[in-house]
Structures are given as C-alpha cells and as structure tokens.
Design a protein around this motif. Sequence first.
Motif, PDB file in Angstrom:
ATOM      1  N   UNK A 166       0.871  -1.175   0.000  1.00 12.97           N
ATOM      2  CA  UNK A 166       0.000   0.000   0.000  1.00 12.97           C
ATOM      3  C   UNK A 166       0.906   1.222   0.000  1.00 12.97           C
ATOM      4  N   UNK A 167       0.753   2.060  -1.012  1.00 14.22           N
ATOM      5  CA  UNK A 167       1.559   3.273  -1.075  1.00 14.22           C
ATOM      6  C   UNK A 167       3.008   3.039  -1.483  1.00 14.22           C
ATOM      7  N   UNK A 168       3.359   1.796  -1.874  1.00 14.83           N
ATOM      8  CA  UNK A 168       4.733   1.508  -2.316  1.00 14.83           C
ATOM      9  C   UNK A 168       5.018   2.194  -3.647  1.00 14.83           C
ATOM     10  N   UNK A 169       6.226   2.749  -3.778  1.00 16.76           N
ATOM     11  CA  UNK A 169       6.594   3.411  -5.033  1.00 16.76           C
ATOM     12  C   UNK A 169       6.669   2.418  -6.175  1.00 16.76           C
ATOM     13  N   UNK A 170       7.161   1.214  -5.873  1.00 12.93           N
ATOM     14  CA  UNK A 170       7.265   0.188  -6.922  1.00 12.93           C
ATOM     15  C   UNK A 170       5.868  -0.181  -7.431  1.00 12.93           C
ATOM     16  N   UNK A 171       4.953  -0.423  -6.507  1.00 13.13           N
ATOM     17  CA  UNK A 171       3.602  -0.836  -6.882  1.00 13.13           C
ATOM     18  C   UNK A 171       2.865   0.290  -7.608  1.00 13.13           C
ATOM     19  N   UNK A 172       3.042   1.501  -7.112  1.00  9.69           N
ATOM     20  CA  UNK A 172       2.402   2.652  -7.745  1.00  9.69           C
ATOM     21  C   UNK A 172       3.036   2.960  -9.098  1.00  9.69           C
ATOM     22  N   UNK A 173       4.322   2.691  -9.196  1.00  5.98           N
ATOM     23  CA  UNK A 173       5.090   3.060 -10.388  1.00  5.98           C
ATOM     24  C   UNK A 173       4.616   2.404 -11.666  1.00  5.98           C
ATOM     25  N   UNK A 174       4.792   1.069 -11.770  1.00  8.30           N
ATOM     26  CA  UNK A 174       4.338   0.412 -12.999  1.00  8.30           C
ATOM     27  C   UNK A 174       4.079  -1.067 -12.779  1.00  8.30           C
ATOM     28  N   UNK A 175       3.112  -1.580 -13.527  1.00 14.07           N
ATOM     29  CA  UNK A 175       2.771  -2.996 -13.436  1.00 14.07           C
ATOM     30  C   UNK A 175       3.944  -3.869 -13.846  1.00 14.07           C
ATOM     31  N   UNK A 176       4.756  -3.356 -14.775  1.00 13.29           N
ATOM     32  CA  UNK A 176       5.921  -4.122 -15.239  1.00 13.29           C
ATOM     33  C   UNK A 176       6.906  -4.325 -14.090  1.00 13.29           C
TER      34      UNK A 176
END
Length: 127
Positions: free
Chosen positions: A65-75
Amino acid sequence: MKKQTLLHLHKRKRACLLLPAIVFCSSLAGAALAQDAGEQLFLNNCAECHQRDGKGIPNIYPALAGSEVVDGSGVDVALVMLIGRGEMPSFAGSIADEDMASIINYVRNAWGNNGEEISAQRIEKLR
Ligand code: HEC
C-alpha cells in the motif's frame, strides 16, 4: 393517433437507454469478478508476508500500500514477482500469466493505490 405515436417513441427511447445500461452493468460485474480473483490470489500467495491490508510488517516485509514500486508500474511489480527479490521467492514457476496479471491489477488498485491495468500478454513477454 398523435398520442399513440408519442407513446411509441417514448417506449423506443426507454429501450435504447436500457441496453447500454445492461452492457455497462455487466462489464462492471466482469471487472468486479476479475478483482475478486486477484484478491483471492493475493491472499493465497502474498498476504502471508505483505499482509491482507497491504501494510506488510515494518522492517521485515515492505508495505505494498503506497509503495513506489507498486504505484510506479505494473511491469516493475511483474519483474519482482518473476525474479524474486531478497527474501521474496520468485513466482515465475508457480503463477500463470493470467493470474499474475490479476494479482498485479489487484495490488495496484487496492488500499488507495491507483494504477492502470496490465495484461497477461505483457507478462508473457517479460518471462
Ligand atoms: C515470503 C514472504 C513474501 C511473499 C510470500 C511475497 N513477498 Fe513480496 N516481498 C517480500 C520481501 C522480503 C520484499 C523486500 C525484498 C527486498 O527488497 O529485499 C518484497 C518485496 C516486494 C515488492 C517490492 C516492494 C517495494 O516497495 O520495494 C513487491 C511489489 C512485492 N514484494 C510483491 C509481492 C506479491 C505480488 C506477492 C505475491 C505474489 C509477494 N510479494 C509475495 C516478501 C514476500
């Protein structure tokens, strides 16, 4: 006579309004089902470490939740899942493209996250 024509027009108009509503509602239901599948797969494969609420365990398992990786891109999320990272195992051999896409689309849109969808085809190309 005039009254009948008006009534007829009125009925046609209602039918036209109803059809898109049905198409719209069934596509909403489809999206909801896909999200349920993603949630279930997340609970089965990821929640043990990242927790049901996506908040992880401080200093052990990072929050999604709120992670930059997760927010960044599905790839980026797909690459973490395919390759593994640190204590996190690779899921390349255990989760199929379609399911991986469902999980990614779930975590990228749960707990206040808001990311665009990734397709199973995209995951297949990353393998
Ligand atoms: C055995 C525990 C464990 C499981 C199960 C697990 N992870 Fe992880 N995950 C980790 C750890 C530990 C890290 C941090 C790795 C590092 O950076 O050293 C991590 C990192 C991540 C990251 C990067 C987060 C960031 O902000 O850096 C993502 C995305 C992720 N995991 C997604 C998932 C998904 C999706 C699943 C389920 C398919 C999953 N993880 C299952 C332990 C786990």
